[in-house]
Scaffold this active site. Structure first.
Site, short mmCIF file in Angstrom:
data_model
loop_
_atom_site.label_atom_id
_atom_site.label_comp_id
_atom_site.label_asym_id
_atom_site.label_seq_id
_atom_site.Cartn_x
_atom_site.Cartn_y
_atom_site.Cartn_z
N CYS A 113 0.84 -1.19 0.00
CA CYS A 113 0.00 0.00 0.00
C CYS A 113 0.88 1.25 0.00
O CYS A 113 1.88 1.31 0.73
CB CYS A 113 -0.89 -0.01 1.25
SG CYS A 113 -1.96 1.43 1.39
N HIS A 156 -9.26 -3.49 -2.16
CA HIS A 156 -8.21 -2.79 -1.39
C HIS A 156 -8.51 -1.29 -1.38
O HIS A 156 -8.43 -0.63 -0.33
CB HIS A 156 -6.83 -3.06 -2.02
CG HIS A 156 -5.69 -2.33 -1.38
ND1 HIS A 156 -4.68 -2.96 -0.71
CD2 HIS A 156 -5.40 -1.01 -1.32
CE1 HIS A 156 -3.82 -2.05 -0.24
NE2 HIS A 156 -4.24 -0.86 -0.61
N GLU A 157 -8.89 -0.73 -2.54
CA GLU A 157 -9.11 0.73 -2.62
C GLU A 157 -10.43 1.14 -1.97
O GLU A 157 -10.48 2.17 -1.29
CB GLU A 157 -9.07 1.19 -4.08
CG GLU A 157 -7.76 0.88 -4.83
CD GLU A 157 -6.50 1.31 -4.08
OE1 GLU A 157 -5.47 0.66 -4.27
OE2 GLU A 157 -6.56 2.25 -3.25
N HIS A 160 -10.12 1.57 1.70
CA HIS A 160 -9.57 2.86 2.12
C HIS A 160 -10.69 3.88 2.36
O HIS A 160 -10.58 4.74 3.24
CB HIS A 160 -8.61 3.44 1.07
CG HIS A 160 -7.20 2.90 1.15
ND1 HIS A 160 -6.44 2.95 2.30
CD2 HIS A 160 -6.41 2.32 0.21
CE1 HIS A 160 -5.25 2.39 2.07
NE2 HIS A 160 -5.21 2.01 0.81
C1 4LI Z 1 4.05 -7.28 0.10
N1 4LI Z 1 4.07 -7.89 -1.20
C2 4LI Z 1 3.71 -7.18 -2.29
O1 4LI Z 1 3.30 -6.03 -2.25
C3 4LI Z 1 3.77 -7.89 -3.57
C4 4LI Z 1 4.96 -8.53 -3.94
C5 4LI Z 1 5.02 -9.20 -5.19
C6 4LI Z 1 3.91 -9.25 -6.04
C7 4LI Z 1 2.73 -8.64 -5.65
C8 4LI Z 1 1.53 -8.73 -6.57
C9 4LI Z 1 2.64 -7.97 -4.41
N2 4LI Z 1 1.49 -7.31 -4.00
C10 4LI Z 1 1.08 -6.12 -4.58
N3 4LI Z 1 1.77 -5.66 -5.65
C11 4LI Z 1 1.28 -4.53 -6.22
N4 4LI Z 1 1.91 -4.01 -7.32
C12 4LI Z 1 2.77 -4.88 -8.09
C13 4LI Z 1 3.85 -4.11 -8.80
N5 4LI Z 1 3.26 -2.99 -9.56
C14 4LI Z 1 4.13 -2.36 -10.48
C15 4LI Z 1 5.50 -2.24 -10.21
C16 4LI Z 1 6.34 -1.60 -11.13
C17 4LI Z 1 5.84 -1.08 -12.32
C18 4LI Z 1 4.47 -1.21 -12.60
C19 4LI Z 1 3.64 -1.85 -11.68
CL1 4LI Z 1 1.96 -2.03 -12.05
C20 4LI Z 1 2.46 -2.08 -8.75
C21 4LI Z 1 1.39 -2.82 -8.01
N6 4LI Z 1 0.22 -3.85 -5.74
C22 4LI Z 1 -0.40 -4.40 -4.68
N7 4LI Z 1 -1.50 -3.79 -4.25
C23 4LI Z 1 -2.43 -4.44 -3.29
S1 4LI Z 1 -4.02 -4.10 -3.98
C24 4LI Z 1 -3.50 -2.45 -4.43
C25 4LI Z 1 -2.09 -2.69 -4.99
C26 4LI Z 1 -1.23 -1.43 -4.94
O2 4LI Z 1 -1.36 -0.59 -5.80
N8 4LI Z 1 -0.35 -1.33 -3.92
C27 4LI Z 1 0.51 -0.18 -3.88
N9 4LI Z 1 0.01 -5.52 -4.06
NI NI Z 2 -3.59 1.07 -0.16
#
Ligand code: 4LI
Ligand code: NI
Length: 186
Positions: A113, A156-157, A160
């Site tokens: 997050c 998730h959103e 919030h």
């Molecule tokens: C602790 N382990 C982890 O975080 C985790 C660890 C591994 C895999 C996953 C899948 C995990 N999990 C997770 N990974 C993401 N991203 C993957 C990478 N990506 C991204 C990164 C770089 C360029 C473009 C992009 Cl697209 C951005 C988004 N996002 C979210 N969430 C939870 S739902 C809302 C969303 C969110 O936007 N969070 C900021 N979870």
């Molecule tokens: Ni969040």
């Protein structure tokens, strides 16, 4: 005015605004609310662009809710491609889950997050399928049937908007225990 959102505007955990239930937006949304939502969507797109993210030190995300920029209003922006290569890129006003599956799903890697500057390991149980209603940036009523990654991101959103953080859902006794009646999303 169209100034860009950077990490300085992202509220971090501990700020009470993240624990408040956000207020519905009176429709039609004001020009200012629409402009802010467009800036939120642009932030998410920027955060995924290697050059822009590097230039402005943005953490990558796929969703952002208004309370995360200190606005206790029921609006959010998402921009991502799901595991079936379906693209989602939208702002949503007053989104609400109108129905959901009993079955659950989760990201095996856990969730991150933009408002949480630490790793919180553990499985975050989510509904596997949800139906959402809301209003989009063009002012139209939308109905979305989502599953898998898309369902996880929107839950998730929307959490919030209700003052809920992803780690509130992690099983305290066994953080890595898959929930009953669930299948992993990724
Ligand atoms: C602790 N382990 C982890 O975080 C985790 C660890 C591994 C895999 C996953 C899948 C995990 N999990 C997770 N990974 C993401 N991203 C993957 C990478 N990506 C991204 C990164 C770089 C360029 C473009 C992009 Cl697209 C951005 C988004 N996002 C979210 N969430 C939870 S739902 C809302 C969303 C969110 O936007 N969070 C900021 N979870
Ligand atoms: Ni969040």
């Amino acid at each position: 005015m169209n100034d860009m959102i950077t990490m300085d505007q992202i509220v971090r955990e501990g700020d009470p605004v993240l624990r408040k239930k956000a207020e519905d937006i009176e429709l039609p949304a004001s020009k200012e609310e629409i402009e802010t939502l467009k800036e939120m969507l642009q932030f998410i797109k920027n955060s995924q662009d290697d050059e822009i993210a590097k230039k402005y030190n943005l953490r990558p995300g796929v969703g952002l809710a208004a309370p995360q920029i200190g606005l206790s209003k029921r609006m959010l922006a998402v921009h991502f491609t799901d595991f079936n290569d379906r693209e989602y890129s939208m702002g949503l006003i007053n989104p609400r889950i109108v129905s959901h599956s009993v079955e659950k799903t989760y990201l095996q890697s856990g969730e991150g997050c933009l408002s949480v500057d630490r790793d919180v390991p553990g499985i975050v149980p989510r509904y596997a399928r949800i139906t959402i209603k809301g209003t989009n940036l063009e002012g139209e009523e939308v109905k979305l049937r989502l599953k898998g990654y898309a369902a996880i991101v929107l839950q998730h959103e929307i959490d919030h908007l209700d003052g809920i953080m992803f780690y509130d859902h992690i099983n305290k006794d066994n953080p890595f225990q898959p929930p009953e009646n669930s299948t992993p999303a990724e």
